[in-house]
Design an enzyme around this catalytic site. Structure first.
Site, PDB file in Angstrom:
ATOM      1  N   ASP A  95      57.697  11.069  80.232  1.00 41.38           N
ATOM      2  CA  ASP A  95      56.281  10.964  79.911  1.00 41.38           C
ATOM      3  C   ASP A  95      55.405  10.501  80.812  1.00 41.38           C
ATOM      4  O   ASP A  95      55.555   9.591  81.576  1.00 41.38           O
ATOM      5  CB  ASP A  95      56.263   9.926  78.564  1.00 41.38           C
ATOM      6  CG  ASP A  95      54.785   9.840  77.941  1.00 41.38           C
ATOM      7  OD1 ASP A  95      54.320  11.042  77.544  1.00 41.38           O
ATOM      8  OD2 ASP A  95      54.109   8.777  78.358  1.00 41.38           O
ATOM      9  N   GLU A 105      56.719  15.935  81.705  1.00 41.31           N
ATOM     10  CA  GLU A 105      55.336  16.101  81.188  1.00 41.31           C
ATOM     11  C   GLU A 105      54.146  15.766  82.209  1.00 41.31           C
ATOM     12  O   GLU A 105      53.806  14.591  82.174  1.00 41.31           O
ATOM     13  CB  GLU A 105      55.130  15.226  79.884  1.00 41.31           C
ATOM     14  CG  GLU A 105      54.107  15.366  79.102  1.00 41.31           C
ATOM     15  CD  GLU A 105      52.836  14.363  78.995  1.00 41.31           C
ATOM     16  OE1 GLU A 105      51.902  14.829  78.458  1.00 41.31           O
ATOM     17  OE2 GLU A 105      53.087  13.322  79.604  1.00 41.31           O
TER      18      GLU A 105
HETATM   19  C1  GLC Z   1      51.362  11.540  77.292  1.00 44.66           C
HETATM   20  C2  GLC Z   1      51.676  11.940  75.734  1.00 44.66           C
HETATM   21  C3  GLC Z   1      50.364  11.386  75.089  1.00 44.66           C
HETATM   22  C4  GLC Z   1      49.946   9.952  75.326  1.00 44.66           C
HETATM   23  C5  GLC Z   1      50.209   9.680  76.780  1.00 44.66           C
HETATM   24  C6  GLC Z   1      50.183   8.244  76.975  1.00 44.66           C
HETATM   25  O1  GLC Z   1      50.415  12.468  77.851  1.00 44.66           O
HETATM   26  O2  GLC Z   1      51.986  13.298  75.351  1.00 44.66           O
HETATM   27  O3  GLC Z   1      50.528  11.716  73.800  1.00 44.66           O
HETATM   28  O4  GLC Z   1      48.905   9.556  74.917  1.00 44.66           O
HETATM   29  O5  GLC Z   1      51.255  10.282  77.546  1.00 44.66           O
HETATM   30  O6  GLC Z   1      51.831   7.774  76.906  1.00 44.66           O
END
Ligand code: GLC
Length: 649
Positions: A288, A330
């Protein structure tokens, strides 16, 4: 010199000793397998760590990590060790066209982890083989950003179950041919996590887990080049904390504290969490917000080279302890940056196996609003090549908002103004634009830049409840056909298979009231799910349409992710042409993004190596160019799509 290089390729003796200590008493063949893996991956591990630290610090850290890997390997269940072997023999498992993803929150899909198990048949009916369950590790009380504010990486949120339930679910899914993907929130923790509590209690060891500044000098200097992720509800990137007597780095919300990845202790903590998740049976770890892990003054502190070095070292560690595991990055960043997450240059093939194709997602919505593919072709054609061992996660939308990541220069190349186009897309998808059927919501209006991101389910963005059902179904299916026909790992978002509209009660929960992303995170209406069995209903047409495409895709070798997709210059601006040169022969994806009939000159088929009269559209089993004159055009129906291949029947 050559001798020195060879020596450097071999793990040093003290590392091997640490590995053996980590392993403890295991069977001889296991110890040997482990030693072979350490030897194989040592250069990647060491190079990754040496990009972060001086050699002695890197060496010491490597020793600690290999010991952790040894322990995790020794504790790994036999069934998972067997999976390691299977995946080692079939390293392209996640690139295969039969792999289809589905993402959901546990408590929105079912009541809890056990409830998820009861709905596996729904996933199977769609053809799902990969399930991403949104963050489910224990979070703070109060707002927690949809689970992205973890207080304990080793326990599950009590309202949905226990670690044992999670292990059981992973095992059950695996038995049914579904790989479990879980989030690892590794940029930040909740301010109530014990590391943060210890830091607030004055423990210097834990204070060093975070970026803490005694005064505003450095925060102000950093802020000059840092963007804001949540300008509406969490402006700024630093938060004052009385107990710390300092400013702590908080990229996201004030209660999400960024950890300091330059601290080897932090590295070991997260490495151990990765191994813990792997041993529960998690097969894909979603990294993430990975773009944010390394901070550097004078930059946006995103996509810094060290981020890839960190990923490489963690990846090497999983090759050693649990090679069944894949990494998914991500990183919702521009096309020039995102390719690095799949490995470029020295990191080629050594970092994440999967990464979100955010550009494709944005361009799908842009094409549908514009009825024009030229910007998309320009942008996607310029994306650099990624290692053939990796795959893009393709998706129509996810749990997050859509940000119009369209560059001014790219827009200018097709004679658009970047600013005007982004404004148009925000207006269009929030329903403000004249005759727009879309019903999205504006998320995070940034006054300074004018950016307005968009929340909304696929169906609401496609006009459900406003446009005709036929049009809505056609748009939803077309968007998914592009995603399924791209040749990556497509992930469906829960509810889109039933064309669920926005949850108009999203703000009823006070914890969600300031975050309209909850509008597109509805609860699965299992009672209404029956509608998918009602002949002619929107639900049925979308569900069956997706399931049918997924099953056709599963048998279409041309969609193996090792082959890249080339957008071709359009003949008709409303028709997207995507070429895949597979060794089985060419595949041409033809997608009409408009509500008008479109045309494809037959010579375009001929030019890519297809024989027009016999070119087979596998989606319908027909030959759409049969009977058309060689110098004429074939007609593509409104929102029509073809996956054309040579007919071998
Ligand atoms: C990523 C997630 C998002 C979240 C962010 C902080 O971008 O997809 O939903 O707010 O991380 O953890």
């Amino acid at each position: 010199m050559a001798g020195m290089d060879t020596d450097r390729r071999r793990p040093p003796d003290d590392v091997l000793v640490a590995a053996a200590e980590g392993l403890g008493a295991v069977a001889e063949h296991e110890a040997e397998l482990f030693a072979l893996r350490v030897a194989r991956w040592w250069p990647d591990l060491r190079d990754g760590l040496e990009a972060l630290h001086d050699a002695p610090v890197a060496h010491d850290l490597a020793r600690r990590l290999v010991a952790l890997a040894g322990r995790a390997f020794a504790e790994r269940a036999p069934e998972l060790k067997r999976l390691d072997q299977v995946r080692t023999l079939e390293p392209d498992w996640f690139q295969q066209p039969r792999v289809l993803g589905y993402a959901t929150y546990v408590d929105r899909f079912a009541d809890d982890l056990r409830g998820v198990a009861e709905h596996i048949d729904h996933l199977e009916a769609l053809g799902v083989t990969y399930l991403h369950l949104m963050p489910l590790l224990r979070t703070r009380d109060g707002p927690n950003d949809g689970g992205y504010a973890v207080i304990d990486y080793r326990s599950v949120s009590p309202d949905i179950g226990t670690v044992d339930d999670l292990r059981e679910l992973a095992t059950l899914l695996r038995a049914r041919g579904i790989s479990l993907c879980l989030d690892l929130v590794l940029n930040h923790i909740a301010r109530e996590h014990r590391w943060a509590e210890a830091a607030r209690d004055g423990d210097p060891r834990y204070r060093r887990y975070f970026h803490v500044f005694g005064d505003r000098a450095l925060p102000d200097a950093f802020e000059r080049t840092l963007p804001e992720v949540f300008p509406d509800f969490a402006p700024g990137n630093f938060t004052w904390d009385d107990d710390l007597d300092g400013w702590v780095w908080t990229t996201f919300n004030s209660w999400q504290w960024d950890v300091d990845w330059s601290n080897p202790d932090v590295f070991c903590e997260y490495a151990d969490v990765v191994l813990f998740l792997a041993n529960l049976g998690v097969e894909v770890v979603r990294l993430d917000a990975v773009a944010f892990l390394w901070k550097r003054l004078g930059t946006t502190s995103q996509n810094e080279p060290e981020v890839h070095a960190i990923t490489q070292a963690l990846h090497a560690l999983t090759r050693i302890a649990c090679p069944a595991v894949a990494f998914k990055a991500e990183a919702i960043v521009g096309p020039a940056d995102v390719v690095h997450y799949l490995g470029r240059g020295v990191h080629h093939g050594k970092v994440s196996d999967l990464a979100y194709h955010n550009t494709l997602m944005v361009q799908i919505w842009s094409m549908l609003a514009m009825r024009d593919v030229r910007l998309a072709v320009h942008v996607m054609g310029a994306i650099a090549e990624v290692p053939s061992t990796t795959a893009w996660i393709t998706y129509v939308r996810c749990h997050d908002d859509i940000g119009w990541a369209i560059d001014d220069a790219d827009a200018a190349a097709v004679e658009l103004s970047g600013h005007a186009h982004r404004t148009f897309l925000s207006d269009y998808y929030s329903g403000d634009y004249w005759q727009s059927p879309a019903r999205g919501l504006v998320f995070q209006h940034n006054e300074a830049t004018g950016d307005r991101r968009i929340s909304g389910t696929t169906a609401s963005l496609a006009g459900r409840g406003v446009a005709s059902d036929d049009e809505v179904v056609a748009r939803i299916l077309l968007a998914h056909t592009i995603v399924l026909g791209w040749g990556g790992l497509p992930v469906l978002w829960m509810g889109d298979e039933l064309a669920l509209p926005n949850d108009d009660r999203w703000a009823d929960d006070p914890l969600h009231a300031d975050d309209n992303r909850w509008a597109h995170r509805p609860r699965m209406p299992w009672a209404g799910e029956a509608d998918r069995h009602v002949a002619g209903s929107v639900e049925q047409r979308v569900f069956n349409g997706l399931a049918r495409r997924a099953s056709i895709r599963a048998g279409l070798e041309h969609l193996h992710a090792s082959v890249r997709t080339e957008p071709l210059e359009p003949s008709d601006p409303g028709i997207l042409l995507l070429l895949r040169r597979h060794h089985h022969g060419p595949m041409l994806g033809v997608y009409n993004v408009t509500e008008r009939r479109g045309a494809v000159p037959l010579r375009r088929l001929h030019d890519v190596g297809l024989d027009p009269p016999t070119a087979l559209d596998v989606l319908t089993g027909t030959h759409p160019a049969a009977g058309v004159d060689a110098d004429a055009d074939a007609t593509v129906e409104p929102y029509g799509a073809w996956w054309l291949v040579s007919d071998r029947r």
